[in-house]
Design an enzyme around this catalytic site. Structure first.
Site, mmCIF file in Angstrom:
data_model
loop_
_atom_site.group_PDB
_atom_site.id
_atom_site.type_symbol
_atom_site.label_atom_id
_atom_site.label_comp_id
_atom_site.label_asym_id
_atom_site.label_seq_id
_atom_site.Cartn_x
_atom_site.Cartn_y
_atom_site.Cartn_z
ATOM 1 N N GLU A 151 0.838 -1.185 0.000
ATOM 2 C CA GLU A 151 0.000 0.000 0.000
ATOM 3 C C GLU A 151 0.881 1.246 0.000
ATOM 4 O O GLU A 151 1.866 1.310 0.702
ATOM 5 C CB GLU A 151 -0.842 -0.046 1.284
ATOM 6 N N CYS A 263 5.292 5.175 9.473
ATOM 7 C CA CYS A 263 5.870 4.388 8.385
ATOM 8 C C CYS A 263 7.372 4.572 8.205
ATOM 9 O O CYS A 263 8.125 3.602 8.309
ATOM 10 C CB CYS A 263 5.154 4.725 7.078
HETATM 11 C C1 UGA Z 1 4.339 7.456 3.878
HETATM 12 C C2 UGA Z 1 4.497 7.402 2.342
HETATM 13 O O1 UGA Z 1 4.544 8.719 1.800
HETATM 14 C C3 UGA Z 1 3.351 6.618 1.713
HETATM 15 O O2 UGA Z 1 3.567 6.492 0.311
HETATM 16 C C4 UGA Z 1 3.290 5.228 2.346
HETATM 17 O O3 UGA Z 1 2.212 4.459 1.857
HETATM 18 C C5 UGA Z 1 3.118 5.376 3.845
HETATM 19 O O4 UGA Z 1 4.226 6.122 4.377
HETATM 20 C C6 UGA Z 1 3.075 3.987 4.446
HETATM 21 O O5 UGA Z 1 4.080 3.279 4.374
HETATM 22 O O6 UGA Z 1 1.991 3.556 4.870
HETATM 23 P P1 UGA Z 1 2.918 8.971 5.592
HETATM 24 O O7 UGA Z 1 3.772 8.362 6.660
HETATM 25 O O8 UGA Z 1 1.444 9.000 5.762
HETATM 26 O O9 UGA Z 1 3.176 8.207 4.176
HETATM 27 O O10 UGA Z 1 3.383 10.464 5.444
HETATM 28 P P2 UGA Z 1 4.241 11.362 4.439
HETATM 29 O O11 UGA Z 1 3.350 12.342 3.800
HETATM 30 O O12 UGA Z 1 5.069 10.532 3.570
HETATM 31 O O13 UGA Z 1 5.164 12.143 5.484
HETATM 32 C C7 UGA Z 1 6.095 11.461 6.330
HETATM 33 C C8 UGA Z 1 6.967 12.444 7.065
HETATM 34 O O14 UGA Z 1 7.839 13.120 6.170
HETATM 35 C C9 UGA Z 1 6.212 13.554 7.798
HETATM 36 O O15 UGA Z 1 6.805 13.768 9.049
HETATM 37 C C10 UGA Z 1 6.374 14.766 6.900
HETATM 38 O O16 UGA Z 1 6.281 15.964 7.586
HETATM 39 C C11 UGA Z 1 7.770 14.519 6.367
HETATM 40 N N1 UGA Z 1 8.041 15.213 5.087
HETATM 41 C C12 UGA Z 1 7.421 14.815 3.948
HETATM 42 C C13 UGA Z 1 8.987 16.239 5.057
HETATM 43 O O17 UGA Z 1 9.570 16.616 6.096
HETATM 44 N N2 UGA Z 1 9.282 16.835 3.875
HETATM 45 C C14 UGA Z 1 8.675 16.456 2.721
HETATM 46 O O18 UGA Z 1 8.997 17.043 1.666
HETATM 47 C C15 UGA Z 1 7.726 15.444 2.760
#
Ligand code: UGA
Length: 432
Positions: A151, A263
């Site tokens: 997923e 994740c």
């Molecule tokens: C992540 C992946 O993006 C999904 O594709 C995956 O399905 C999911 O894990 C999973 O394995 O179930 P998620 O953990 O919901 O999704 O959140 P993200 O939007 O990826 O953000 C993760 C972290 O990275 C957050 O702390 C966010 O603030 C940080 N982030 C994200 C940044 O600091 N900079 C960015 O440019 C993007």
């Protein structure tokens, strides 16, 4: 088709609800009676924008069934998705597969005719082989096709990610299973995404490889942000300039606090562990984990420096404490490190988060939840914008703080440094 989702956490519930919206009949099963009761009353146990409406619609139309009766759900379904949690094991880096195997042994009891069993939970490479061995004992050889279908949903964007996925990855060498799954996903593949059939182990690894790569991208830009701060360069320009190269891409290059959530931290650790099990040193991923851990300390020290190391009785406001916006999830959020640390140095902390009160901070005497932005910011010394919720993007700080001198530390680079300077507000941000 008739589907069964085992586990009504993020993955199982969102996928189940969205599959029902495509016209399938979906049994969502969970051992937790309270959760099932809640769902049967049209309430969702997680915070995911838009999910409740789709759930209610399909529940009314009887395409969604919430139950604790696994046997009935399995026997009435053609495709069974295992969507239980695979958290990090205590005192180890590896993924805990006890729930996955518990489900597998139950399935073994209930399956009597051909079915497809899918791991949607994130599982280490070769888990599918073990599930296959358990389910397809000599007696019922080839009765069950065990497939990996990882997923890629993001919390807070899960519905859009389901309906418009970049890709659907199916790990199986069974033509029969592949054909059935292609038709299940057909309505969403038609739009923009690619359907990719690979080996089962390949699909399992694609999931970890993707999350670890995204974590690497974030960690990379975060380290560059440190350099930008020293060199007077704007990290946003670096991300933009880099991202124009299509080989790099602009997404996931937003500098900020350490990445968190359920994740990336878990999956990067598990990938290192998988590497160890297969005698492969994944040195880059190891460094990413370390760099991200360091970042929590680095930004906490920066807060202290901003306050000239005088934290006693200083009033600090956190706007947002979740690991990202549009979720109530606190797992591995960097605020869990920062807030206790600052509190223990004598600071008085107030926080506001649109997703509400957090029990994680209840043991700290001087950490208080406020019901709105105004009361959280009133007469504060330092505002830390920790999570980029939309509510925090257009604030008139002077009006809400009602005090001459205060500082803003914008960890998500929402505001313009120039405008802050013009308004004579002391403003710090990341990599600018
Ligand atoms: C992540 C992946 O993006 C999904 O594709 C995956 O399905 C999911 O894990 C999973 O394995 O179930 P998620 O953990 O919901 O999704 O959140 P993200 O939007 O990826 O953000 C993760 C972290 O990275 C957050 O702390 C966010 O603030 C940080 N982030 C994200 C940044 O600091 N900079 C960015 O440019 C993007």
């Amino acid at each position: 088709m008739k589907l069964c989702m085992i586990g009504t956490g993020y993955v199982g519930l969102v996928s189940g609800v969205c599959f029902s919206d495509l016209g399938n009949t979906v049994y969502c099963v969970d051992k937790n009676k309270e959760k099932i009761k809640l769902l049967n009353n049209g309430k969702i146990p997680i915070y995911e924008p838009g999910l409740e409406e789709i759930l209610k619609k399909n529940f009314r139309q009887k395409r969604l069934i919430f139950t604790t009766d696994l046997k009935k759900a399995v026997q009435n379904s053609d495709i069974i998705f295992i969507c239980v949690g695979t958290p990090t094991k205590k005192n180890s880096n590896s993924a805990d597969l006890k729930y996955v195997y518990q489900v597998t042994y139950e399935l073994k009891k209930y399956i009597q005719k051909y079915k497809i069993v899918i791991t949607k939970s994130t599982v280490p490479v070769s888990t599918g082989d073990k599930i296959d061995k358990i389910l397809n004992s000599k007696k019922n050889k080839k009765l069950i096709d065990v497939v990996s279908n990882p997923e890629f949903l993001r919390e807070g964007e899960a519905i859009r990610d389901f309906v418009y996925p970049d890709r659907v990855v199916i790990g199986t060498d069974s033509n029969k299973a592949n054909k059935i799954l292609k038709s299940l996903y057909l309505p969403i593949i038609k739009k923009t995404s690619r359907y990719f059939n690979t080996s089962r182990r390949g699909a399992e690894l694609i999931k970890y490889a993707s999350n670890a790569f995204l974590a690497t991208k974030i960690t990379y830009i975060n380290e560059l942000a440190n350099l930008c701060e020293k060199t007077g360069v704007d990290v946003k320009d670096i991300s933009f300039g880099m991202g124009l190269d299509q080989r790099i891409g602009e997404r996931f290059l937003r500098a900020g606090p350490a990445y968190g959530g359920s994740c990336f931290p878990k999956d990067t650790k598990a990938l290192v562990d998988i590497g160890n099990n297969f005698k492969t040193n994944l040195s880059i991923v190891k460094k990413v984990i370390k760099s991200n851990d360091n970042r929590k300390l680095l930004l906490t020290n920066r807060i202290k420096k901003i306050l000239k190391n005088k934290l006693k009785n200083k009033s600090i406001t956190f706007l947002g404490v979740t690991f990202k916006p549009n979720t109530d999830d606190m797992r591995e959020s960097s605020s869990l490190y920062m807030i206790p640390n600052l509190h223990n140095k004598g600071a008085k902390i107030r926080y506001f988060d649109p997703s509400g009160y957090k029990k994680e901070f209840e043991k700290f005497k001087n950490v208080k939840f406020c019901n709105d932005i105004q009361s959280a910011c009133n007469k504060t010394d330092l505002i830390i914008i920790h999570t980029e919720w939309n509510e925090f993007k257009l604030l008139n700080f002077k009006k809400i703080v009602k005090k001459k001198k205060f500082i803003i530390y914008d960890m998500r680079n929402i505001y313009s440094s120039a405008k802050m300077k013009k308004n004579r507000i002391k403003y710090f941000c990341i990599g600018r």
